[in-house]
Design a protein around this motif. Sequence first.
Motif, PDB file in Angstrom:
ATOM      1  N   ALA A  24       0.848  -1.201   0.000  1.00 24.91           N
ATOM      2  CA  ALA A  24       0.000   0.000   0.000  1.00 24.91           C
ATOM      3  C   ALA A  24       0.879   1.246   0.000  1.00 24.91           C
ATOM      4  CB  ALA A  24      -0.922  -0.012   1.206  1.00 24.91           C
ATOM      5  N   ASP A  25       1.195   1.739  -1.191  1.00 23.22           N
ATOM      6  CA  ASP A  25       2.135   2.850  -1.299  1.00 23.22           C
ATOM      7  C   ASP A  25       1.567   4.181  -0.833  1.00 23.22           C
ATOM      8  OD1 ASP A  25       0.398   3.247  -3.367  1.00 23.22           O
ATOM      9  OD2 ASP A  25       1.919   3.279  -4.944  1.00 23.22           O
ATOM     10  N   ASN A  26       0.263   4.321  -0.761  1.00 20.83           N
ATOM     11  CA  ASN A  26      -0.296   5.595  -0.309  1.00 20.83           C
ATOM     12  C   ASN A  26      -0.565   5.631   1.189  1.00 20.83           C
ATOM     13  OD1 ASN A  26      -2.404   3.815  -0.360  1.00 20.83           O
ATOM     14  ND2 ASN A  26      -3.875   5.260  -1.192  1.00 20.83           N
ATOM     15  N   ARG A  27      -0.174   4.585   1.902  1.00 20.60           N
ATOM     16  CA  ARG A  27      -0.384   4.543   3.352  1.00 20.60           C
ATOM     17  C   ARG A  27       0.905   4.325   4.142  1.00 20.60           C
ATOM     18  NH1 ARG A  27      -5.309   1.882   1.744  1.00 20.60           N
ATOM     19  NH2 ARG A  27      -7.037   3.168   2.421  1.00 20.60           N
ATOM     20  N   HIS A  28       1.900   3.759   3.520  1.00 20.81           N
ATOM     21  CA  HIS A  28       3.116   3.398   4.249  1.00 20.81           C
ATOM     22  C   HIS A  28       4.001   4.628   4.489  1.00 20.81           C
ATOM     23  CE1 HIS A  28       6.670   1.198   5.467  1.00 20.81           C
ATOM     24  NE2 HIS A  28       5.909   0.114   5.547  1.00 20.81           N
ATOM     25  N   PRO A  29       4.513   4.799   5.708  1.00 20.94           N
ATOM     26  CA  PRO A  29       5.350   5.971   6.019  1.00 20.94           C
ATOM     27  C   PRO A  29       6.607   6.081   5.152  1.00 20.94           C
ATOM     28  CG  PRO A  29       4.728   4.825   8.038  1.00 20.94           C
ATOM     29  CD  PRO A  29       4.257   3.982   6.899  1.00 20.94           C
ATOM     30  N   ILE A  30       7.206   4.953   4.767  1.00 22.51           N
ATOM     31  CA  ILE A  30       8.414   5.022   3.930  1.00 22.51           C
ATOM     32  C   ILE A  30       8.070   5.583   2.558  1.00 22.51           C
ATOM     33  CG2 ILE A  30      10.202   3.671   2.776  1.00 22.51           C
ATOM     34  CD1 ILE A  30      10.205   1.826   5.212  1.00 22.51           C
ATOM     35  N   SER A  31       6.955   5.142   1.982  1.00 30.43           N
ATOM     36  CA  SER A  31       6.532   5.659   0.683  1.00 30.43           C
ATOM     37  C   SER A  31       6.228   7.148   0.763  1.00 30.43           C
ATOM     38  CB  SER A  31       5.297   4.905   0.197  1.00 30.43           C
ATOM     39  OG  SER A  31       4.857   5.423  -1.022  1.00 30.43           O
ATOM     40  N   LEU A  32       5.562   7.565   1.820  1.00 36.14           N
ATOM     41  CA  LEU A  32       5.250   8.990   1.985  1.00 36.14           C
ATOM     42  C   LEU A  32       6.520   9.807   2.199  1.00 36.14           C
ATOM     43  CD1 LEU A  32       2.058   8.655   4.174  1.00 36.14           C
ATOM     44  CD2 LEU A  32       2.205   9.097   1.720  1.00 36.14           C
ATOM     45  N   TYR A  33       7.508   9.238   2.870  1.00 30.89           N
ATOM     46  CA  TYR A  33       8.800   9.908   3.042  1.00 30.89           C
ATOM     47  C   TYR A  33       9.497  10.078   1.694  1.00 30.89           C
ATOM     48  CZ  TYR A  33      13.713  10.569   4.109  1.00 30.89           C
ATOM     49  OH  TYR A  33      15.005  11.035   4.122  1.00 30.89           O
ATOM     50  N   TYR A  34       9.502   9.019   0.883  1.00 28.13           N
ATOM     51  CA  TYR A  34      10.103   9.105  -0.451  1.00 28.13           C
ATOM     52  C   TYR A  34       9.403  10.169  -1.303  1.00 28.13           C
ATOM     53  CZ  TYR A  34      12.817   4.727  -0.020  1.00 28.13           C
ATOM     54  OH  TYR A  34      13.701   3.750   0.332  1.00 28.13           O
ATOM     55  N   ALA A  35       8.086  10.255  -1.207  1.00 26.85           N
ATOM     56  CA  ALA A  35       7.307  11.154  -2.060  1.00 26.85           C
ATOM     57  C   ALA A  35       7.349  12.608  -1.591  1.00 26.85           C
ATOM     58  CB  ALA A  35       5.860  10.688  -2.125  1.00 26.85           C
ATOM     59  N   ASP A  36       7.598  12.825  -0.314  1.00 25.99           N
ATOM     60  CA  ASP A  36       7.584  14.184   0.239  1.00 25.99           C
ATOM     61  C   ASP A  36       8.874  14.908  -0.101  1.00 25.99           C
ATOM     62  OD1 ASP A  36       6.561  16.326   1.573  1.00 25.99           O
ATOM     63  OD2 ASP A  36       6.404  15.336   3.515  1.00 25.99           O
ATOM     64  N   LYS A  37       8.836  16.229  -0.002  1.00 29.15           N
ATOM     65  CA  LYS A  37      10.010  17.036  -0.303  1.00 29.15           C
ATOM     66  C   LYS A  37      10.856  17.317   0.943  1.00 29.15           C
ATOM     67  CE  LYS A  37       7.951  19.305  -4.317  1.00 29.15           C
ATOM     68  NZ  LYS A  37       7.373  18.106  -4.749  1.00 29.15           N
ATOM     69  N   LYS A  46      -1.291  12.546   7.769  1.00 26.49           N
ATOM     70  CA  LYS A  46      -1.901  13.285   6.675  1.00 26.49           C
ATOM     71  C   LYS A  46      -3.261  12.680   6.368  1.00 26.49           C
ATOM     72  CE  LYS A  46       2.553  14.305   4.465  1.00 26.49           C
ATOM     73  NZ  LYS A  46       2.802  15.550   5.092  1.00 26.49           N
ATOM     74  N   THR A  47      -4.124  13.484   5.787  1.00 25.08           N
ATOM     75  CA  THR A  47      -5.434  12.968   5.394  1.00 25.08           C
ATOM     76  C   THR A  47      -5.263  12.036   4.201  1.00 25.08           C
ATOM     77  OG1 THR A  47      -5.878  14.738   3.825  1.00 25.08           O
ATOM     78  CG2 THR A  47      -6.525  15.123   6.129  1.00 25.08           C
ATOM     79  N   SER A  48      -6.276  11.264   3.936  1.00 28.28           N
ATOM     80  CA  SER A  48      -6.241  10.324   2.817  1.00 28.28           C
ATOM     81  C   SER A  48      -6.017  11.060   1.499  1.00 28.28           C
ATOM     82  CB  SER A  48      -7.547   9.532   2.772  1.00 28.28           C
ATOM     83  OG  SER A  48      -7.561   8.665   1.674  1.00 28.28           O
ATOM     84  N   ASN A  49      -6.678  12.195   1.347  1.00 26.57           N
ATOM     85  CA  ASN A  49      -6.521  13.000   0.134  1.00 26.57           C
ATOM     86  C   ASN A  49      -5.082  13.495  -0.031  1.00 26.57           C
ATOM     87  OD1 ASN A  49      -8.322  13.367  -1.855  1.00 26.57           O
ATOM     88  ND2 ASN A  49      -9.126  15.321  -1.100  1.00 26.57           N
ATOM     89  N   GLU A  50      -4.482  13.976   1.054  1.00 31.72           N
ATOM     90  CA  GLU A  50      -3.099  14.465   1.009  1.00 31.72           C
ATOM     91  C   GLU A  50      -2.135  13.340   0.655  1.00 31.72           C
ATOM     92  OE1 GLU A  50      -2.948  18.090   4.263  1.00 31.72           O
ATOM     93  OE2 GLU A  50      -2.916  16.022   4.982  1.00 31.72           O
ATOM     94  N   ARG A  51      -2.344  12.159   1.242  1.00 28.86           N
ATOM     95  CA  ARG A  51      -1.472  11.015   0.948  1.00 28.86           C
ATOM     96  C   ARG A  51      -1.572  10.596  -0.514  1.00 28.86           C
ATOM     97  NH1 ARG A  51      -3.925   8.645   5.671  1.00 28.86           N
ATOM     98  NH2 ARG A  51      -4.917   7.185   4.230  1.00 28.86           N
ATOM     99  N   ASN A  52      -2.799  10.498  -1.014  1.00 30.82           N
ATOM    100  CA  ASN A  52      -2.988  10.094  -2.411  1.00 30.82           C
ATOM    101  C   ASN A  52      -2.372  11.097  -3.369  1.00 30.82           C
ATOM    102  OD1 ASN A  52      -4.377   7.781  -1.678  1.00 30.82           O
ATOM    103  ND2 ASN A  52      -6.372   8.758  -1.801  1.00 30.82           N
ATOM    104  N   LEU A  53      -2.547  12.383  -3.092  1.00 29.74           N
ATOM    105  CA  LEU A  53      -1.992  13.425  -3.946  1.00 29.74           C
ATOM    106  C   LEU A  53      -0.470  13.416  -3.908  1.00 29.74           C
ATOM    107  CD1 LEU A  53      -2.717  15.768  -5.803  1.00 29.74           C
ATOM    108  CD2 LEU A  53      -2.733  17.248  -3.807  1.00 29.74           C
ATOM    109  N   LEU A  54       0.091  13.219  -2.722  1.00 31.59           N
ATOM    110  CA  LEU A  54       1.543  13.193  -2.561  1.00 31.59           C
ATOM    111  C   LEU A  54       2.172  12.061  -3.376  1.00 31.59           C
ATOM    112  CD1 LEU A  54       3.752  14.679  -0.937  1.00 31.59           C
ATOM    113  CD2 LEU A  54       3.441  12.988   0.854  1.00 31.59           C
ATOM    114  N   VAL A  55       1.597  10.873  -3.315  1.00 27.11           N
ATOM    115  CA  VAL A  55       2.132   9.734  -4.055  1.00 27.11           C
ATOM    116  C   VAL A  55       1.860   9.878  -5.554  1.00 27.11           C
ATOM    117  CG1 VAL A  55       1.928   7.228  -4.364  1.00 27.11           C
ATOM    118  CG2 VAL A  55       2.037   8.181  -2.077  1.00 27.11           C
TER     119      VAL A  55
END
Length: 112
Positions: A24-37, A46-55
Amino acid sequence: MRNEIWSMISYLGAPSWFITLSPADNRHPISLYYADKDIEFKPDLKTSNERNLLVAQNPVAAARFFDLMIRMFIKHVLGVGTEHSGLYGDTSGYYGTVEQQGHLTLHLHTVL
């Protein structure tokens, strides 16, 4: 790919397991870390919308996360390249293919 799978089956015998792995790439902290700046890891909720948009804005981060999860699965769960047996016993061979799902996330089909 079909010829490679048939060759493996001919050499090792019929596979014991068929595994589909879909991290689940839109929920895992490592994926969100990779996707964030942000350089610093901060496990902000983050909200579900923010996570999906970030990935969605960084598909390379999702691919890096998928690669990491698959490598860790092969190493730690299957026991390939380690001194311990895997979760399913000693792995004599495996073959996997990667596909995209409908919402463009990656998943792996593996015979073991």
